[in-house]
Design a protein around this motif. Structure first.
Motif, PDB file in Angstrom:
ATOM      1  N   ASP A   1       0.833  -1.198   0.000  1.00  0.00           N
ATOM      2  CA  ASP A   1       0.000   0.000   0.000  1.00  0.00           C
ATOM      3  C   ASP A   1       0.865   1.243   0.000  1.00  0.00           C
ATOM      4  OD1 ASP A   1      -2.720  -0.267  -0.122  1.00  0.00           O
ATOM      5  OD2 ASP A   1      -2.895  -0.900   1.966  1.00  0.00           O
ATOM      6  N   ILE A   2       0.465   2.231  -0.783  1.00  0.00           N
ATOM      7  CA  ILE A   2       1.142   3.528  -0.715  1.00  0.00           C
ATOM      8  C   ILE A   2       0.667   4.195   0.574  1.00  0.00           C
ATOM      9  CG2 ILE A   2       1.321   5.800  -1.786  1.00  0.00           C
ATOM     10  CD1 ILE A   2       2.506   3.982  -3.735  1.00  0.00           C
ATOM     11  N   GLY A   3       1.611   4.641   1.384  1.00  0.00           N
ATOM     12  CA  GLY A   3       1.222   5.303   2.629  1.00  0.00           C
ATOM     13  C   GLY A   3       1.362   4.417   3.844  1.00  0.00           C
ATOM     14  N   HIS A   4       1.672   3.136   3.605  1.00  0.00           N
ATOM     15  CA  HIS A   4       1.853   2.229   4.745  1.00  0.00           C
ATOM     16  C   HIS A   4       2.951   1.243   4.389  1.00  0.00           C
ATOM     17  CE1 HIS A   4       0.899  -0.618   7.931  1.00  0.00           C
ATOM     18  NE2 HIS A   4       0.962  -1.553   7.001  1.00  0.00           N
ATOM     19  N   LYS A   5       4.069   1.285   5.110  1.00  0.00           N
ATOM     20  CA  LYS A   5       5.184   0.389   4.754  1.00  0.00           C
ATOM     21  C   LYS A   5       5.107  -0.931   5.512  1.00  0.00           C
ATOM     22  CE  LYS A   5       8.170   3.759   2.815  1.00  0.00           C
ATOM     23  NZ  LYS A   5       9.394   4.023   2.129  1.00  0.00           N
TER      24      LYS A   5
END
Lengths: 310, 329
Positions: free
Chosen positions: A264-268
């Motif tokens: 997800d973009i925004g959550h590594k």
């Protein structure tokens, strides 16, 4: 049942659908591709069927399109069991309203013929009375944002993958279908083109009260477009319900593992977490043992989960 | 923060020569790979990202190196004779190619494949070597028995692990991973991407170039990103900066078209990019995105220079100052 609160009657209802493939000449080997699948498809909604390779999601699509016969269970279209229909006329009536679009747009077209052929075949088989074919085709092409002048009379290799997928969507609009089975429709398209196709699909679904089965392995896109979601694992629907609920409060260990692996973009991703996909099988076994005897349960009117298998 | 550069690519041009002319698939791309980093290269189909990998390591016709240099650990590998380069392959620079899953011969056991590969590169297959293979297998949760299996007996995710272990056996300084996650299921994608990061963290490999069309995976594992469009490098920078505040109109549009956590069409409609990439056959100068770009002006018919907008962030666009980091968004 998924969500009958809105009072919509389902277009498609599958009841305990199953498919077993048999192979081998001397020693019969059986592969259970789909087991006990029940679901409903409501007008004007998108239902995502999410699973990894070999989960049986394409088999469900094929069962709906009557490309293969189910081994057990029933499939209702507007209340009529279509697993038993055999006559050519009845089949044609069914295909008049239920159509599929597949992953590879290039293989849906014969490279030797101009793309108009797919429209001509629709007219010949389903709409022999239509007089102004050119005009009608141009109209549906415009509604999928294609320029009829630049797309009609072309050969498939002269168009891009995105344009060909739009053509196939236009073809189903021509038929004014009720149900569209979209099997990995956008998997071969680039990020910049696929959004246009997805938005288009949802728009026509809402406008025309169509029901779409969106088969995919891509969880982020599934979330983006669908109203309802079903998660499939080894032939079984392990979790299903309203998309928001399934994604935000997953219960089945397999669903949890899937969401945990989405980039997800925004959550590594947590670097310290020992992530090994095959360990999920142990977790699923423990989960079923803990909830033995409970079967498929609804924790919420529109969120159900497979708690145990017999 | 000055870090050692292990690969320095300058103005690299590689064309496919066909009967009709030159397809300018890679047209003047410059970038550096630093020791210990994962450089993500992203772009859509036909942007030249795989051509770049092939130019750096496979060097096969009809792809021709036209101009520019690629300096690996101090040596220009573009002008190096094939025999000399063959000694570097596998040991210093290694590739995990696209579609590698199908590269395993169906009639050979995994073990035979590994020993054949070692012989090809003149590496003795003694007990120490086999011990190392077993050790690496254990590291990624592969049983020793896998060595005695045929490829058909393994799942896609398992095969990708095997391929990645083979490609990195000799602890290369640089690994080029070309779409290694594209054919895999989500869970195997995370495993393979994390595995590459783990190999780097444990210093088994020096650095890596991770080529993919999937920016969300690069967001997870890359340190820096290079965005390519139609054979040009359009923007380079640290991964978080590039994804959170992209400056090039193409990067902005590309990132805007990605699904994000919690984005549903009901609430937030994402837009794609209208149009298609240009035909690269005998294409002239100019910014190649100008045909689809909302900011396009006359000056865009000339190729924009690559400018540094901060120490570590560079961009090739005539109008980036005017556009700002918000863009059309």
């Amino acid at each position: 049942m998924l969500d009958d609160k809105k009072g919509k009657t389902p277009i498609i209802a599958a009841e305990n659908l199953g498919k077993v493939f048999t192979s081998g000449v001397f020693v019969r080997e059986q592969t259970v591709a789909v087991q006990d699948a029940s679901f409903e498809m409501l007008p004007g909604t998108v239902l995502s069927l999410i699973g990894e390779s070999g989960s049986g999601k394409t088999t469900i699509g094929k069962l709906m399109l009557k490309l293969i016969k189910p081994s057990s269970g029933k499939l209702f279209y507007h209340g009529q069991d279509i697993t038993t229909i055999k006559s050519k006329d009845a089949l044609r009536d069914y295909y008049r309203k239920v159509q599929g679009i597949f992953q590879d747009p290039f293989s849906s077209f014969n490279p030797l013929f101009r793309v108009d052929r797919v429209f001509d075949m629709v007219y010949d088989v389903f709409l022999p009375d239509v007089k102004n074919r050119e005009e009608k085709t141009a109209e549906v092409l415009r509604s999928v944002n294609l320029n009829p002048k630049r797309t009609m009379h072309q050969f498939p290799h002269q168009l891009s993958g995105g344009q060909l997928q739009r053509l196939l969507i236009a073809r189903s609009l021509l038929l004014d279908v009720d149900v569209l089975v979209a099997d990995e429709l956008i998997s071969m398209l680039d990020a910049s083109t696929r959004m246009g196709i997805l938005n288009l699909l949802v728009d026509i679904c809402r406008e025309r009260g169509m029901s779409i089965l969106f088969i995919t392995h891509d969880l982020a896109l599934g979330y983006y477009i669908s109203d309802y979601t079903m998660i499939m694992h080894r032939g079984r629907l392990v979790e299903k319900g309203a998309t928001g609920k399934v994604y935000q409060k997953p219960i089945h260990p397999y669903t949890k593992m899937l969401f945990n692996s989405v980039p997800d973009i925004g959550h590594k991703w947590d670097k310290n977490e020992a992530f090994v996909p095959e360990h999920v099988n142990r977790e699923i076994a423990a989960f079923y043992r803990k909830n033995a005897g409970q079967g498929f349960e609804y924790v919420d009117p529109d969120h159900g989960v497979l708690l145990s298998v017999e | 923060m000055e870090m050692e550069t292990i690969l320095d690519v300058q103005e690299l041009k590689a064309y496919y020569r066909i009967l009709k002319g030159d397809v300018k698939a890679l047209d003047g791309v410059s970038f550096q790979v630093r020791r210990g980093e994962i450089l993500g290269i992203a772009g859509e189909s036909g942007c030249g990202k795989s051509t770049l990998a092939n130019t750096l390591i496979l060097r096969k016709k009809p792809l021709r190196h036209m101009a520019g240099t690629a300096t690996l650990l101090g040596k220009d590998i573009m002008t190096m004779p094939e025999e000399e380069f063959q000694r570097l392959r596998f040991r210093e620079i290694s590739i995990i190619p696209q579609y590698a899953l199908d590269a395993l011969s169906p009639t050979k056991k995994i073990k035979t494949f590994i020993t054949d590969m070692a012989h090809e590169h003149g590496i003795p297959t003694n007990a120490a070597f086999l011990g190392k293979v077993a050790e690496r297998f254990a590291m990624v949760n592969l049983d020793k028995n896998v060595l005695n299996k045929y490829p058909i007996e393994l799942s896609g995710g398992m095969k990708q692990r095997v391929i990645m272990i083979i490609s990195t056996l000799m602890n290369p300084a640089l690994v080029i991973a070309d779409e290694i996650t594209s054919a895999l299921d989500v869970s195997s994608q995370r495993f393979a991407a994390s595995m590459l990061m783990g190999l780097r963290d444990q210093k088994i490999i020096g650095s890596a170039i991770f080529i993919t069309h999937d920016i969300s995976i690069l967001y997870q594992i890359a340190d820096r990103l290079l965005i390519m469009y139609a054979g040009h490098a359009v923007e380079t920078g640290p991964v978080d900066e590039l994804i959170n505040s992209p400056r090039h109109p193409y990067t902005q549009a590309l990132i805007n078209s990605l699904p994000k956590v919690g984005a549903q069409i009901k609430h937030q409609r994402l837009e794609g990019i209208k149009g298609t990439p240009p035909e690269l056959l005998d294409i002239g100068p100019g910014c190649r995105f100008r045909f689809r770009c909302p900011y396009q002006t006359k000056v865009c018919a000339q190729t924009p220079p690559t400018e540094d907008i901060s120490e570590d962030h560079s961009i090739a666009c005539w109008h980036y100052e005017k556009i700002g980091s918000e863009g059309v968004g």
